[in-house]
Design an enzyme around this catalytic site. Structure first.
Site, PDB file in Angstrom:
ATOM      1  N   ASN A   9       0.868  -1.185   0.000  1.00  0.00           N
ATOM      2  CA  ASN A   9       0.000   0.000   0.000  1.00  0.00           C
ATOM      3  C   ASN A   9       0.901   1.229   0.000  1.00  0.00           C
ATOM      4  O   ASN A   9       1.441   1.610   1.034  1.00  0.00           O
ATOM      5  CB  ASN A   9      -0.890  -0.027   1.249  1.00  0.00           C
ATOM      6  N   TRP A  10       1.054   1.829  -1.187  1.00  0.00           N
ATOM      7  CA  TRP A  10       1.966   2.982  -1.296  1.00  0.00           C
ATOM      8  C   TRP A  10       1.340   4.257  -0.739  1.00  0.00           C
ATOM      9  O   TRP A  10       2.007   5.293  -0.682  1.00  0.00           O
ATOM     10  CB  TRP A  10       2.367   3.199  -2.749  1.00  0.00           C
ATOM     11  N   LYS A  11       0.082   4.206  -0.398  1.00  0.00           N
ATOM     12  CA  LYS A  11      -0.633   5.389   0.129  1.00  0.00           C
ATOM     13  C   LYS A  11      -0.448   6.571  -0.847  1.00  0.00           C
ATOM     14  O   LYS A  11      -0.367   6.372  -2.037  1.00  0.00           O
ATOM     15  CB  LYS A  11      -0.170   5.721   1.541  1.00  0.00           C
ATOM     16  N   HIS A  95      -9.799   0.820   4.711  1.00  0.00           N
ATOM     17  CA  HIS A  95      -8.524   1.072   5.407  1.00  0.00           C
ATOM     18  C   HIS A  95      -8.777   2.050   6.547  1.00  0.00           C
ATOM     19  O   HIS A  95      -9.578   2.983   6.411  1.00  0.00           O
ATOM     20  CB  HIS A  95      -7.493   1.645   4.419  1.00  0.00           C
ATOM     21  N   GLU A  97      -7.173   4.498   7.626  1.00  0.00           N
ATOM     22  CA  GLU A  97      -6.935   5.920   7.318  1.00  0.00           C
ATOM     23  C   GLU A  97      -8.137   6.528   6.617  1.00  0.00           C
ATOM     24  O   GLU A  97      -8.420   7.714   6.773  1.00  0.00           O
ATOM     25  CB  GLU A  97      -5.652   6.065   6.480  1.00  0.00           C
ATOM     26  N   GLU A 167      -5.668  -5.085  10.719  1.00  0.00           N
ATOM     27  CA  GLU A 167      -4.715  -3.986  10.861  1.00  0.00           C
ATOM     28  C   GLU A 167      -5.035  -3.193  12.120  1.00  0.00           C
ATOM     29  O   GLU A 167      -5.851  -2.252  12.072  1.00  0.00           O
ATOM     30  CB  GLU A 167      -4.822  -3.048   9.653  1.00  0.00           C
ATOM     31  N   GLY A 173       1.962   2.397  10.854  1.00  0.00           N
ATOM     32  CA  GLY A 173       2.901   3.511  10.723  1.00  0.00           C
ATOM     33  C   GLY A 173       3.558   3.932  12.027  1.00  0.00           C
ATOM     34  O   GLY A 173       4.162   5.005  12.100  1.00  0.00           O
ATOM     35  N   SER A 213       3.118  -1.955  10.598  1.00  0.00           N
ATOM     36  CA  SER A 213       4.562  -1.918  10.870  1.00  0.00           C
ATOM     37  C   SER A 213       5.274  -3.234  10.545  1.00  0.00           C
ATOM     38  O   SER A 213       6.155  -3.674  11.295  1.00  0.00           O
ATOM     39  CB  SER A 213       4.823  -1.503  12.327  1.00  0.00           C
ATOM     40  N   GLY A 234       2.619  -1.008   4.415  1.00  0.00           N
ATOM     41  CA  GLY A 234       2.600   0.407   4.064  1.00  0.00           C
ATOM     42  C   GLY A 234       4.009   0.930   3.889  1.00  0.00           C
ATOM     43  O   GLY A 234       4.650   0.735   2.851  1.00  0.00           O
ATOM     44  N   GLY A 235       4.529   1.589   4.921  1.00  0.00           N
ATOM     45  CA  GLY A 235       5.830   2.277   4.863  1.00  0.00           C
ATOM     46  C   GLY A 235       6.944   1.464   4.220  1.00  0.00           C
ATOM     47  O   GLY A 235       7.660   1.977   3.331  1.00  0.00           O
TER      48      GLY A 235
HETATM   49  C1  PEP Z   1      -1.018   0.173   5.997  1.00  0.00           C
HETATM   50  O1  PEP Z   1      -1.037   1.291   5.544  1.00  0.00           O
HETATM   51  O2  PEP Z   1      -1.919  -0.618   5.690  1.00  0.00           O
HETATM   52  C2  PEP Z   1       0.076  -0.228   6.871  1.00  0.00           C
HETATM   53  C3  PEP Z   1       0.039  -1.406   7.426  1.00  0.00           C
HETATM   54  O3  PEP Z   1       1.069   0.699   7.069  1.00  0.00           O
HETATM   55  P1  PEP Z   1       2.501   0.436   7.789  1.00  0.00           P
HETATM   56  O4  PEP Z   1       3.054  -0.844   7.197  1.00  0.00           O
HETATM   57  O5  PEP Z   1       3.314   1.624   7.455  1.00  0.00           O
HETATM   58  O6  PEP Z   1       2.233   0.277   9.241  1.00  0.00           O
END
Ligand code: PEP
Length: 260
Positions: A9-11, A95, A97, A167, A173, A213, A234-235
């Site tokens: 997930n590049w957001k 999600h 966010e 999640e 994050g 994470s 994500g990150g």
């Molecule tokens: C996400 O955005 O779904 C996610 C899990 O982010 P991160 O890996 O940065 O915690």
């Protein structure tokens, strides 16, 4: 055994040039994946460019969100039909966010999920509790509510086409991941609910990913848990080497390593 799935997930990251470069590095690092599937979800603007880079490769294309209507006066929105037209095979819905920053509610998540199914896309339904909810002992109540609402009105067969991601909001994050034990107990609970909503046989085929994470150094122990079928990343998915490290760890879960 369910094949592991890694979804990036590049957001809201990546110019066209950056997206092309990242997708190229990931593609070149996973020529022949074994025991693992990989899907990249760039921002809408980069979908056609990333589709071009991934053409002919085993890596799939996905989107981070969608609307539920096919066309119409919905300024700023993108429909599942448009995503399918671009070659997307998966779309993330619900999600945290989107729930947190854009006020998305379960009823909308459900409309999105059903619209995705209707257009041949695989919906990846995200559920997860906040830190406060966990402290109050509400983890199972919260994820159950989100799962039941998100999958409302979905037939057992269609439920078998969905993917779920657990999640925990406090892990996204933050650098603090759920422990394999914490994640496993929620995944087991979700699978029990899926059995109830569809059947045990169908529930056994649904992949439940962990997200929050995930990094190369914790992906191995998380993905080794029998109830954890891969990760939504994500990150760490913004750096090709970190993401490839996670893919290798997840592939090793089934005793396979992706061929370079
Ligand atoms: C996400 O955005 O779904 C996610 C899990 O982010 P991160 O890996 O940065 O915690």
């Amino acid at each position: 055994m369910r094949a592991a799935l890694l979804v990036a997930n590049w957001k809201m990251h990546g110019t066209l040039g950056e997206a092309r470069a990242l997708a190229t590095s990931v593609r070149d690092g996973i020529k022949r994946p074994r025991g693992v599937e990989v899907v990249l979800c760039p921002p809408f603007t980069a979908l056609p460019a990333v589709a071009e880079v991934l053409a002919g490769s085993p890596i799939g294309l996905g989107a981070q969100n969608c609307h539920w209507e096919v066309t119409g006066a919905f300024t700023g929105e993108v429909s599942p039909a448009m995503l399918a037209d671009l070659g997307c095979r998966l779309v993330i819905v619900g999600h945290s966010e989107r729930r947190q920053h854009f006020g998305e509610i379960d009823a909308q998540v459900n409309l999105k999920l059903r619209a995705a199914l209707a257009h041949g896309l695989t919906p990846l339904l995200c559920v997860g509790e906040s830190a406060d909810e966990r402290r109050q002992g509400l983890t199972f109540t919260v994820v159950e509510g989100q799962l039941r609402a998100g999958l409302g009105g979905v037939s057992p067969d269609d439920l078998g086409r969905c993917i779920v991601a657990y999640e925990p909001v406090w892990a996204i994050g933050t650098g603090v991941n759920a422990t394999p034990t914490q994640a496993s107990e929620v995944h087991g609970y979700l699978r029990g609910l899926l059995s109830e909503l569809a059947s045990k046989e169908i529930a056994e085929t649904v992949r439940i990913l962990y997200g929050g994470s995930v990094k190369p150094d914790n992906a191995g122990e998380l993905c080794r848990e029998p109830e954890i079928d891969g990760a939504l990343v994500g990150g760490a998915s913004l750096q090709a080497q970190a993401f490839l490290g996670i893919v290798r760890k997840a592939a090793a879960r089934g005793g396979a390593t992706p061929k370079e």
